[in-house]
Design a protein around this motif. Structure first.
Motif, PDB file in Angstrom:
ATOM      1  N   UNK A 157      -5.045   9.004  -9.954  1.00 12.24           N
ATOM      2  CA  UNK A 157      -5.383   7.645  -9.293  1.00 12.24           C
ATOM      3  C   UNK A 157      -6.282   7.975  -8.343  1.00 12.24           C
ATOM      4  N   UNK A 158      -7.239   7.741  -8.299  1.00 19.17           N
ATOM      5  CA  UNK A 158      -8.540   7.526  -7.714  1.00 19.17           C
ATOM      6  C   UNK A 158      -9.436   6.278  -6.975  1.00 19.17           C
ATOM      7  N   UNK A 159      -9.655   6.666  -5.386  1.00 18.15           N
ATOM      8  CA  UNK A 159     -10.519   4.775  -5.323  1.00 18.15           C
ATOM      9  C   UNK A 159     -11.812   4.997  -6.054  1.00 18.15           C
ATOM     10  N   UNK A 160     -11.921   3.283  -6.836  1.00 20.00           N
ATOM     11  CA  UNK A 160     -12.790   3.331  -7.739  1.00 20.00           C
ATOM     12  C   UNK A 160     -12.712   3.714  -9.096  1.00 20.00           C
ATOM     13  N   UNK A 161     -11.319   3.980  -9.354  1.00 16.78           N
ATOM     14  CA  UNK A 161     -11.215   4.267 -10.574  1.00 16.78           C
ATOM     15  C   UNK A 161     -10.298   3.352 -11.126  1.00 16.78           C
ATOM     16  N   UNK A 162     -10.136   3.679 -12.872  1.00 18.19           N
ATOM     17  CA  UNK A 162      -9.686   2.594 -13.723  1.00 18.19           C
ATOM     18  C   UNK A 162      -8.710   2.606 -13.398  1.00 18.19           C
ATOM     19  N   UNK A 163      -7.614   1.650 -13.690  1.00 19.95           N
ATOM     20  CA  UNK A 163      -5.881   2.228 -13.927  1.00 19.95           C
ATOM     21  C   UNK A 163      -5.736   0.573 -14.899  1.00 19.95           C
ATOM     22  N   UNK A 164      -4.514   0.268 -15.553  1.00 22.86           N
ATOM     23  CA  UNK A 164      -4.060  -0.680 -16.586  1.00 22.86           C
ATOM     24  C   UNK A 164      -2.804  -0.967 -15.663  1.00 22.86           C
ATOM     25  N   UNK A 165      -2.542  -2.333 -15.343  1.00 22.23           N
ATOM     26  CA  UNK A 165      -1.311  -2.296 -15.194  1.00 22.23           C
ATOM     27  C   UNK A 165      -1.210  -4.039 -16.354  1.00 22.23           C
ATOM     28  N   UNK A 166       0.043  -3.723 -16.269  1.00 17.05           N
ATOM     29  CA  UNK A 166       0.467  -4.229 -17.743  1.00 17.05           C
ATOM     30  C   UNK A 166      -0.745  -4.915 -18.772  1.00 17.05           C
ATOM     31  N   UNK A 167      -1.132  -4.120 -18.682  1.00 17.31           N
ATOM     32  CA  UNK A 167      -2.356  -4.290 -19.987  1.00 17.31           C
ATOM     33  C   UNK A 167      -3.963  -4.674 -19.309  1.00 17.31           C
ATOM     34  N   UNK A 168      -3.791  -5.133 -17.854  1.00 16.42           N
ATOM     35  CA  UNK A 168      -4.662  -5.070 -17.890  1.00 16.42           C
ATOM     36  C   UNK A 168      -5.900  -4.384 -16.736  1.00 16.42           C
ATOM     37  N   UNK A 169      -7.181  -4.145 -17.408  1.00 19.14           N
ATOM     38  CA  UNK A 169      -7.694  -2.777 -16.857  1.00 19.14           C
ATOM     39  C   UNK A 169      -8.128  -3.733 -15.156  1.00 19.14           C
ATOM     40  N   UNK A 170      -8.171  -3.097 -13.894  1.00 19.69           N
ATOM     41  CA  UNK A 170      -8.284  -3.154 -12.697  1.00 19.69           C
ATOM     42  C   UNK A 170      -8.916  -1.566 -12.009  1.00 19.69           C
ATOM     43  N   UNK A 171     -10.156  -1.711 -10.767  1.00 21.13           N
ATOM     44  CA  UNK A 171     -10.326  -1.184 -10.223  1.00 21.13           C
ATOM     45  C   UNK A 171      -9.451  -0.401  -9.201  1.00 21.13           C
ATOM     46  N   UNK A 172      -8.928   0.525  -8.789  1.00 19.57           N
ATOM     47  CA  UNK A 172      -7.951   0.812  -7.806  1.00 19.57           C
ATOM     48  C   UNK A 172      -8.971   1.056  -6.261  1.00 19.57           C
ATOM     49  N   UNK A 173      -8.855   0.563  -5.500  1.00 19.27           N
ATOM     50  CA  UNK A 173      -9.255   0.061  -4.413  1.00 19.27           C
ATOM     51  C   UNK A 173      -9.494   0.901  -3.049  1.00 19.27           C
ATOM     52  N   UNK A 174      -7.885   2.072  -3.085  1.00 20.76           N
ATOM     53  CA  UNK A 174      -7.382   2.782  -2.547  1.00 20.76           C
ATOM     54  C   UNK A 174      -6.364   3.637  -3.038  1.00 20.76           C
ATOM     55  N   UNK A 175      -6.015   4.586  -2.543  1.00 20.30           N
ATOM     56  CA  UNK A 175      -5.321   5.680  -3.034  1.00 20.30           C
ATOM     57  C   UNK A 175      -4.187   6.059  -1.412  1.00 20.30           C
ATOM     58  N   UNK A 176      -3.113   5.962  -1.209  1.00 19.86           N
ATOM     59  CA  UNK A 176      -2.652   6.808   0.109  1.00 19.86           C
ATOM     60  C   UNK A 176      -0.492   7.922  -0.836  1.00 19.86           C
ATOM     61  N   UNK A 177      -1.374   8.366   0.164  1.00 24.84           N
ATOM     62  CA  UNK A 177       0.079   9.801  -0.574  1.00 24.84           C
ATOM     63  C   UNK A 177       0.921   9.483   0.512  1.00 24.84           C
ATOM     64  N   UNK A 178       2.333   9.793   0.427  1.00 23.56           N
ATOM     65  CA  UNK A 178       3.641   9.311   1.371  1.00 23.56           C
ATOM     66  C   UNK A 178       3.439  10.445   1.573  1.00 23.56           C
TER      67      UNK A 178
END
Length: 206
Positions: free
Chosen positions: A131-152
């Motif tokens: 997962x990377x900011x501005x990368x792509x991810x599919x959530x329940x089949x929906x193509x979306x752009x990752x806005x931010x990522x934060x490792x806890x």
């Protein structure tokens, strides 16, 4: 292959064990144009049509698919994001989606941003490197752009997406609530790069 652009929301009308799990889905698709054996992505999981009739189709869900997908996803009454397989020459509106679920994420927060909604998810460490900011991810089949990522500090990773009004209405994601579980498919390019890097470190002593 799919694009992550949802074209119908279906509803499970029947769910029963027949060795595998037979699931019947009510749909707005013209099922006359759907062949037996065709692939339909059901909330991100690629399924094979084994039976059909006017306004409905059925799929057999294996035990492996049930283990890999969100709890309760295959129960009667559940709404599913539906996408038929892409055809060569069609416009690629989202990104390349395989319909293979990589893991489960949990909604950890929902905040309004104008007419849109920012939704935060938590995933475990196995998906975090993909997962990377501005990368792509599919959530329940929906193509979306990752806005931010934060490792806890506890090893969990949070990521956030923005859901515009159209996507809220055209998919099931508009009904998400905090604590809900969703199917995640990472970008196929990230998957291959991750495998290449792991192989390089293991076999090339780098």
């Amino acid at each position: 292959m799919f694009t992550g652009i949802i074209t119908d929301i279906g509803t499970i009308t029947a769910s029963e064990d027949r060795g595998d799990h037979r699931v019947t889905v009510r749909t707005g698709f013209d099922t006359d144009g759907i062949d037996l054996g065709a692939s339909i992505a059901c909330s991100g999981a690629c399924m094979t049509v084994v039976e059909k009739g006017p306004g409905w189709f059925a799929v057999d869900v294996s035990a492996e698919s049930i283990r890999r997908t969100a709890p309760g996803m295959w129960e009667a009454g559940r709404r599913l994001n539906l996408e038929r397989a892409m055809k060569l020459g069609e416009e690629l509106g989202g990104h390349i989606v395989t319909g293979h679920v990589d893991g489960i994420a949990t909604v950890v927060g929902i905040c309004p941003e104008g007419d849109s909604r920012r939704i935060g998810f938590a995933v475990d460490a196995s998906l975090a490197p993909y997962l990377a900011p501005k990368g792509s991810v599919t959530v329940d089949g929906v193509s979306l752009t990752v806005n931010e990522v934060a490792d806890q500090a506890d090893g969990i990773t949070h990521f956030a997406i923005n859901l515009i009004p159209h996507t809220q209405h055209a998919t099931t994601l508009g009904g998400l609530t905090e604590g809900a579980a969703v199917n995640i498919e990472i970008d196929v390019l990230a998957r291959y790069l991750g495998r290449m890097e792991a192989y390089r470190k293991t076999h090339m002593n780098v």
